[in-house]
Design a protein around this motif. Sequence first.
Motif, PDB file in Angstrom:
ATOM      1  N   ARG A  87       0.837  -1.191   0.000  1.00 42.18           N
ATOM      2  CA  ARG A  87       0.000   0.000   0.000  1.00 42.18           C
ATOM      3  C   ARG A  87       0.880   1.252   0.000  1.00 42.18           C
ATOM      4  O   ARG A  87       1.751   1.422   0.857  1.00 42.18           O
ATOM      5  CB  ARG A  87      -0.891  -0.020   1.261  1.00 42.18           C
ATOM      6  CG  ARG A  87      -1.675   1.260   1.479  1.00 42.18           C
ATOM      7  CD  ARG A  87      -1.527   1.874   2.844  1.00 42.18           C
ATOM      8  NE  ARG A  87      -2.110   1.150   3.949  1.00 42.18           N
ATOM      9  CZ  ARG A  87      -3.332   1.390   4.442  1.00 42.18           C
ATOM     10  NH1 ARG A  87      -4.094   2.275   3.913  1.00 42.18           N
ATOM     11  NH2 ARG A  87      -3.744   0.709   5.478  1.00 42.18           N
ATOM     12  N   MET A  88       0.657   2.160  -0.944  1.00 35.70           N
ATOM     13  CA  MET A  88       1.425   3.408  -1.017  1.00 35.70           C
ATOM     14  C   MET A  88       1.045   4.337   0.125  1.00 35.70           C
ATOM     15  O   MET A  88      -0.127   4.596   0.346  1.00 35.70           O
ATOM     16  CB  MET A  88       1.049   4.179  -2.289  1.00 35.70           C
ATOM     17  CG  MET A  88       1.547   3.638  -3.553  1.00 35.70           C
ATOM     18  SD  MET A  88       3.052   4.380  -4.074  1.00 35.70           S
ATOM     19  CE  MET A  88       2.492   5.944  -4.628  1.00 35.70           C
ATOM     20  N   MET A  89       2.039   4.864   0.810  1.00 29.77           N
ATOM     21  CA  MET A  89       1.778   5.920   1.790  1.00 29.77           C
ATOM     22  C   MET A  89       2.476   7.174   1.287  1.00 29.77           C
ATOM     23  O   MET A  89       3.110   7.161   0.243  1.00 29.77           O
ATOM     24  CB  MET A  89       2.307   5.497   3.164  1.00 29.77           C
ATOM     25  CG  MET A  89       1.597   4.290   3.749  1.00 29.77           C
ATOM     26  SD  MET A  89      -0.187   4.480   3.940  1.00 29.77           S
ATOM     27  CE  MET A  89      -0.258   5.298   5.533  1.00 29.77           C
ATOM     28  N   ASP A  90       2.394   8.275   2.040  1.00 27.73           N
ATOM     29  CA  ASP A  90       2.996   9.516   1.557  1.00 27.73           C
ATOM     30  C   ASP A  90       4.517   9.426   1.478  1.00 27.73           C
ATOM     31  O   ASP A  90       5.150  10.123   0.710  1.00 27.73           O
ATOM     32  CB  ASP A  90       2.600  10.687   2.466  1.00 27.73           C
ATOM     33  CG  ASP A  90       1.125  11.030   2.315  1.00 27.73           C
ATOM     34  OD1 ASP A  90       0.616  10.891   1.193  1.00 27.73           O
ATOM     35  OD2 ASP A  90       0.490  11.424   3.303  1.00 27.73           O
TER      36      ASP A  90
ATOM     37  N   ASN B 137       8.933  15.019   2.852  1.00 27.55           N
ATOM     38  CA  ASN B 137       7.711  14.421   2.351  1.00 27.55           C
ATOM     39  C   ASN B 137       7.050  15.415   1.384  1.00 27.55           C
ATOM     40  O   ASN B 137       6.754  16.541   1.749  1.00 27.55           O
ATOM     41  CB  ASN B 137       6.825  14.123   3.561  1.00 27.55           C
ATOM     42  CG  ASN B 137       5.473  13.591   3.173  1.00 27.55           C
ATOM     43  OD1 ASN B 137       5.051  13.689   2.019  1.00 27.55           O
ATOM     44  ND2 ASN B 137       4.792  13.029   4.138  1.00 27.55           N
ATOM     45  N   LEU B 138       6.824  14.969   0.163  1.00 29.40           N
ATOM     46  CA  LEU B 138       6.335  15.869  -0.886  1.00 29.40           C
ATOM     47  C   LEU B 138       5.057  16.613  -0.494  1.00 29.40           C
ATOM     48  O   LEU B 138       4.947  17.818  -0.686  1.00 29.40           O
ATOM     49  CB  LEU B 138       6.095  15.050  -2.160  1.00 29.40           C
ATOM     50  CG  LEU B 138       6.187  15.765  -3.498  1.00 29.40           C
ATOM     51  CD1 LEU B 138       7.509  16.470  -3.651  1.00 29.40           C
ATOM     52  CD2 LEU B 138       5.982  14.769  -4.630  1.00 29.40           C
TER      53      LEU B 138
ATOM     54  N   ILE C 219       8.421  23.914  -0.010  1.00 32.40           N
ATOM     55  CA  ILE C 219       8.981  24.275  -1.308  1.00 32.40           C
ATOM     56  C   ILE C 219       9.168  22.995  -2.127  1.00 32.40           C
ATOM     57  O   ILE C 219       9.652  21.991  -1.610  1.00 32.40           O
ATOM     58  CB  ILE C 219      10.349  24.977  -1.145  1.00 32.40           C
ATOM     59  CG1 ILE C 219      10.178  26.278  -0.344  1.00 32.40           C
ATOM     60  CG2 ILE C 219      10.987  25.248  -2.505  1.00 32.40           C
ATOM     61  CD1 ILE C 219      11.473  27.046  -0.123  1.00 32.40           C
ATOM     62  N   ILE C 220       8.745  23.038  -3.364  1.00 29.67           N
ATOM     63  CA  ILE C 220       8.950  21.883  -4.247  1.00 29.67           C
ATOM     64  C   ILE C 220       9.550  22.362  -5.564  1.00 29.67           C
ATOM     65  O   ILE C 220       9.094  23.350  -6.140  1.00 29.67           O
ATOM     66  CB  ILE C 220       7.621  21.150  -4.530  1.00 29.67           C
ATOM     67  CG1 ILE C 220       7.046  20.561  -3.237  1.00 29.67           C
ATOM     68  CG2 ILE C 220       7.810  20.041  -5.573  1.00 29.67           C
ATOM     69  CD1 ILE C 220       5.682  19.936  -3.382  1.00 29.67           C
TER      70      ILE C 220
END
Lengths: 265, 397
Positions: free
Chosen positions: A161-164, B276-277, B282-283
Amino acid sequence: MNIVVCIKQVPGTTKVAINPATNTLIREGVEAIVNPFDVYAVEEGIRLREKFGGKVTVIIMGPPQADQAVKTCIGMGVDDGIILSDRAFAGSDTLATSYTLAQGIKKMGGADVILTGKQAMDGDTAQVGPGIANWLDIPFVAWVKKIEDVNLAGKTIRVERMMDDGYEVIQSSLPMLLSVVKEINEPRIESMRGKMKAKSYKPVIWNAKDIECDPDFIGLRGSPTLVNRVFVPVRSGKKEIIEGATVEAKAESVVNKLRAAKLIN
Amino acid sequence: MAIKVLNEKCVGCKLCLPTCAQGAITMSDTKKAFIDPVKCNYCGACLDACKKFKAILIQVDRKVSDVDLSLYKGIWVYAEQRQGEIASVVYELLNEGRKLATQLGEELCAVLIGNNVTHRANELILHGADKVYVVDSNCLKDFNDESYSKALVALVEEYKPNIILTGATALGRSFIPKVAVMLETGLTADCTQLDIDEYTKLLLQTRPAFGGNLMATITCPSFRPQMATVRHKVFKKAAKDPNRKGLIITKNIQEDCLLARTKLIDFVKEVESTVNLSEADIIVSGGRGLGEAKNFSLVRELAQQINGAVGASRAAVDAGWIPYSHQVGQTGKTVCPKLYIAVGISGSIQHMAGMQSSENIIAINKDPQAPIFEIATYGIVGDLFEVIPALIAKIKK
Ligand SMILES: Cc1cc2nc3c(=O)[nH]c(=O)nc-3n(C[C@H](O)[C@H](O)[C@H](O)COP(=O)(O)OP(=O)(O)OC[C@H]3O[C@@H](n4cnc5c(N)ncnc54)[C@H](O)[C@@H]3O)c2cc1C
Ligand SMILES: Cc1cc2nc3c(=O)[nH]c(=O)nc-3n(C[C@H](O)[C@H](O)[C@H](O)COP(=O)(O)OP(=O)(O)OC[C@H]3O[C@@H](n4cnc5c(N)ncnc54)[C@H](O)[C@@H]3O)c2cc1C
Ligand code: SF4
Ligand code: SF4
């Protein structure tokens, strides 16, 4: 293995704009397509059948014209399609939609694995999948990017399962529901043979009575949320093109602006 | 269920036309609005447009709940945590929740569910919570949709909140829909704006749909709690007040009431940078304009210089230059940073769906006609292989 895939029919583009002449909302390319995420779910369903045998059925709540979406899936290799269609379903929010789909799946006799897309391209809520699982009282895993293993005898499944910030490996009992992200596979295109079958294929259509819906839980009546207002957002872009004789001058100008706005140090 | 236009009241002002996402409303030859009952999905949006003339009527007997809605009080913020680490969106929700609590004259509470998390409750109080409800149990060690849902539902049934706000994170958007169905109430997804209606005191929940091309304001008039997931980075974080005092209420739930049929086996961290995106301020994102995989180092270096995370367009991901977890857009992540820098990205609808609500957007592209410039705060027309090194040089100075 009994596999059910929930598919939604959505407009072929999410581009919306106001036509200034008539002041109506226009959607370009209005042809309806299978929700792009659901195509991955269909592909995964077919792959499960290829590995474990059994049957893949797609189910869709929508107008009778939704048979186009069903035909696309038949073309890909799905065995059967069911459309839940009734004027009484109009105005469903995600609570009512998930109830209705759960009733349809019950009428089909349930499934070992139910697949949904991550979210629909128009409504964008990602709430229908978890909702269906709750009405059916089965476990679910959202954002699945890989099915690692299925143990039919032991009635378990292992998925990623993909998480952030990475992914989780999760084991679940069967039957269960999972929603898939696009990373899970590369969907096949419709085969010639599939297209031939799709041409003459007539999906089963069930109405509210056929699937024994409680009128208190369907359509607008069964929907606790109410859309009060819909509007096209104003883009706040200043659209300032940075001028400058040289690349260095442009770079300096932008960096100064960002520093002034305290966005960078 | 039926919808109709009362011809005697309709003045033909056409205000209702643009509100209909289904394209169900047209003007008849007699210059009155006409609603196609087949296209209409009874969303109610046109009613709002015609408030003044009250010419549109939807006849529907909506189900009403048999519970007394006035018993439901308080704004709850779900304090998402993993391994005891509270997600930053929680502090943003506490800030916005405080605003709503003041408007309603109700209290602001946080809900903390997990194992060995009780000691984090005070942190939530210092950031604005009047009360923190805690469920701390061995079987809540790893996040699990079923156990966490059951714990939250037990709290709701006992303490009856008016509103529950949850971050629209991977975790929040996974388990809150289940909670809403268990409670048979409404849930609005991925909100970017919250307000209280002056007259009805209902929570006005505004969210993008159709990939950000349409906004919808949604309410939940006759069921409680009113529930919403809320996007990160839309609201400012609550300030910390080291002297704030509050109440911690611990609820014990028997372990066999929290059992789940899924189990976490392993967690694999995947993002290459530590940022974490979805939570980054800032990205810097790169697209096909970079030409080949090794040129992504330019994007990485710029990102590093300004403490940003690295994103990408689908074209760059499909080319295998960077893993999918960095993809921004309709089929990738939705981000809302303070600053988004798009490098060699044309600005397809699908890419913009994931980043157009960023506070500031800088576009760097050699094609002055590139659609990305339409939504950019500042645009630099030029060759990225010259612009990026120049930017890095200026920033280093
Ligand atoms: C502008 C707008 C905003 C809205 N906001 C909300 C909201 O915040 N909360 C809310 O409760 N409702 C909302 N709705 C209503 C919602 O779009 C509908 O209930 C819709 O039927 C299902 O939600 P979805 O499109 O978000 O699907 P999602 O939950 O995003 O879909 C997930 C998956 O469920 C399956 N699925 C979804 N719909 C069907 C279907 N009809 N048939 C078969 N499978 C399906 C598909 O596999 C799909 O990939 C909104 C509608 C509009 C027009
Ligand atoms: C169902 C569906 C879902 C999708 N989901 C997503 C998604 O989630 N995210 C996403 O990003 N895309 C998505 N796409 C793909 C999307 O349609 C575009 O194909 C993609 O975003 C294009 O990426 P790009 O802008 O990097 O490439 P291009 O469109 O090829 O743009 C490259 C740009 O770089 C510029 N350029 C080239 N060289 C230079 C140079 N030396 N200096 C400066 N500029 C230069 C060019 O002028 C051009 O504008 C989706 C598509 C579909 C059909
Ligand atoms: S907004 Fe009301 S009065 Fe105006 S055209 Fe529409 S129905 Fe008629
Ligand atoms: S109720 Fe909604 S779908 Fe129906 S006409 Fe009004 S705006 Fe259009």
